[in-house]
Design an enzyme around this catalytic site. Structure first.
Site, mmCIF file in Angstrom:
data_model
loop_
_atom_site.group_PDB
_atom_site.id
_atom_site.type_symbol
_atom_site.label_atom_id
_atom_site.label_comp_id
_atom_site.label_asym_id
_atom_site.label_seq_id
_atom_site.Cartn_x
_atom_site.Cartn_y
_atom_site.Cartn_z
ATOM 1 N N LYS A 1 33.984 1.958 -12.498
ATOM 2 C CA LYS A 1 34.740 1.393 -13.621
ATOM 3 C C LYS A 1 36.049 0.799 -13.118
ATOM 4 C CE LYS A 1 32.517 4.345 -16.983
ATOM 5 N NZ LYS A 1 32.459 5.590 -17.749
ATOM 6 N N GLN B 1 36.189 10.430 -19.115
ATOM 7 C CA GLN B 1 34.806 10.522 -18.635
ATOM 8 C C GLN B 1 34.159 11.825 -19.128
ATOM 9 O OE1 GLN B 1 33.277 8.048 -17.027
ATOM 10 N NE2 GLN B 1 31.363 9.163 -16.788
ATOM 11 N N ASP C 1 35.489 3.330 -25.685
ATOM 12 C CA ASP C 1 34.124 3.881 -25.699
ATOM 13 C C ASP C 1 33.522 3.812 -27.107
ATOM 14 O OD1 ASP C 1 33.101 4.879 -23.247
ATOM 15 O OD2 ASP C 1 34.499 6.569 -23.297
HETATM 16 N N1 GUN Z 1 29.583 9.678 -19.393
HETATM 17 C C1 GUN Z 1 28.380 9.034 -19.337
HETATM 18 N N2 GUN Z 1 28.416 7.886 -20.022
HETATM 19 C C2 GUN Z 1 29.672 7.772 -20.510
HETATM 20 C C3 GUN Z 1 30.329 6.781 -21.282
HETATM 21 O O1 GUN Z 1 29.762 5.762 -21.693
HETATM 22 N N3 GUN Z 1 31.625 7.018 -21.566
HETATM 23 C C4 GUN Z 1 32.272 8.137 -21.149
HETATM 24 N N4 GUN Z 1 33.552 8.289 -21.505
HETATM 25 N N5 GUN Z 1 31.696 9.084 -20.441
HETATM 26 C C5 GUN Z 1 30.394 8.880 -20.106
#
Ligand code: GUN
Length: 286
Positions: free
Chosen positions: A53, A97, A120
């Site tokens: 990311k 995350q 998100d």
């Molecule tokens: N863990 C796995 N997929 C995601 C996501 O799309 N966003 C976040 N914040 N954590 C994740």
């Protein structure tokens, strides 16, 4: 023979657009989009996601702020950090995350993120806005799937769409986005009766189950569009989706591979949300 839907290609085109818009935003308005990524603990998969990311942010010209808390950090320490980020003008998007360590309550954390920085789209405010079709952010994976479906040119109006999986992150919002486009939507899950039969009625099938070899040829209508959200490992440890690709592909009209299908889209949609958040915060909405 199905046509492959390349998430890599769709993603690359979108990222070019994001990079250009970011350059213009910086040049014309002095706004530099910033994403804060928070990781608690040392989960190896999460560490890779977070690194990807950050790398993606840098490639399109965003600022990336990384915060690492150790596994034993308290919930209050995490909430304090989020409150600081909520007030920081350089931060337009906040991503915590998941999964979090067991002693931290995920919903409390999500509720603490300012909805206008919730890139998100996990905050109940943003979830609710998706339900009524008045949203600023879409959750990254379903939004990426919509881009892939649209890249085929298939008409969603009145189409039979079957979503397999009912998670808050993928299945439920996915169904809602398809519904907003006037599809007839069925959500299937582990208790669904006659799953193969229901799936075989789908013009567009989206699988978000998390089990290798789950979607077989007898579940596919001739000419269906098949989108595989699964990210699994098979018996040999190889990355694979939910769809038994070799037997499904000959029946489908379009199909996403794993890897190289939905996967590359997810981070791209996160970038899109962060750029949108930066514009919104500066009243440059489009
Ligand atoms: N863990 C796995 N997929 C995601 C996501 O799309 N966003 C976040 N914040 N954590 C994740």
């Amino acid at each position: 023979m199905a046509k492959l839907i390349s998430g890599k290609a769709v993603s690359a085109a979108l990222r070019t657009q994001i990079r250009e818009e970011t350059a213009a935003l910086r040049e014309n308005h002095g706004i530099h989009p910033g994403l804060a990524v928070v990781l608690v603990g040392n989960d190896p998969a999460s560490q890779i996601y977070v690194r990807n990311k950050q790398k993606a942010c840098e490639e399109v010209g965003f600022r990336a702020f990384e915060y690492r808390l150790n596994e034993n950090s308290t919930q209050e320490q995490l909430l304090d950090l989020i409150r600081v980020l909520n007030k920081d003008d350089k931060v337009h998007g906040i991503l915590v995350q998941l999964p979090l360590p067991k002693h931290i309550d995920e919903q409390t954390v999500i509720l603490t993120i300012a909805p206008e920085k919730d890139v998100d789209a996990f905050h109940p405010m943003n979830v609710g806005r998706i339900m009524i079709g008045n949203y600023e952010f879409l959750p990254c994976t379903p939004a990426g799937v919509m881009e892939l479906i649209d890249s085929t040119g298939v008409d969603l109006n009145g189409a039979n769409c079957v979503v397999v999986g009912r998670s808050n992150i993928v299945g439920k919002p996915m169904a809602m986005l398809l519904l907003h486009r006037n599809a007839t939507v069925t959500i299937c899950h582990s208790r669904t009766r006659n799953l193969a039969e229901v799936c075989a009625g789908a013009d567009i099938l989206v699988s978000a189950v998390g089990k290798p070899h789950f979607i077989r040829a007898d579940m596919i209508k001739d000419g269906a569009v098949v989108i595989d959200v699964g990210m699994n490992h098979d018996e040999n440890g190889k990355l694979c989706g939910d769809v038994e690709f070799a037997e499904v592909e000959p029946k489908a009209s379009y199909i996403t591979p794993v890897p190289g299908g939905v996967g590359p889209m997810t981070i791209t949609m996160l970038l899109k949300n962060t750029l949108h958040a930066a514009k919104l915060m500066n009243h440059l909405d489009d």
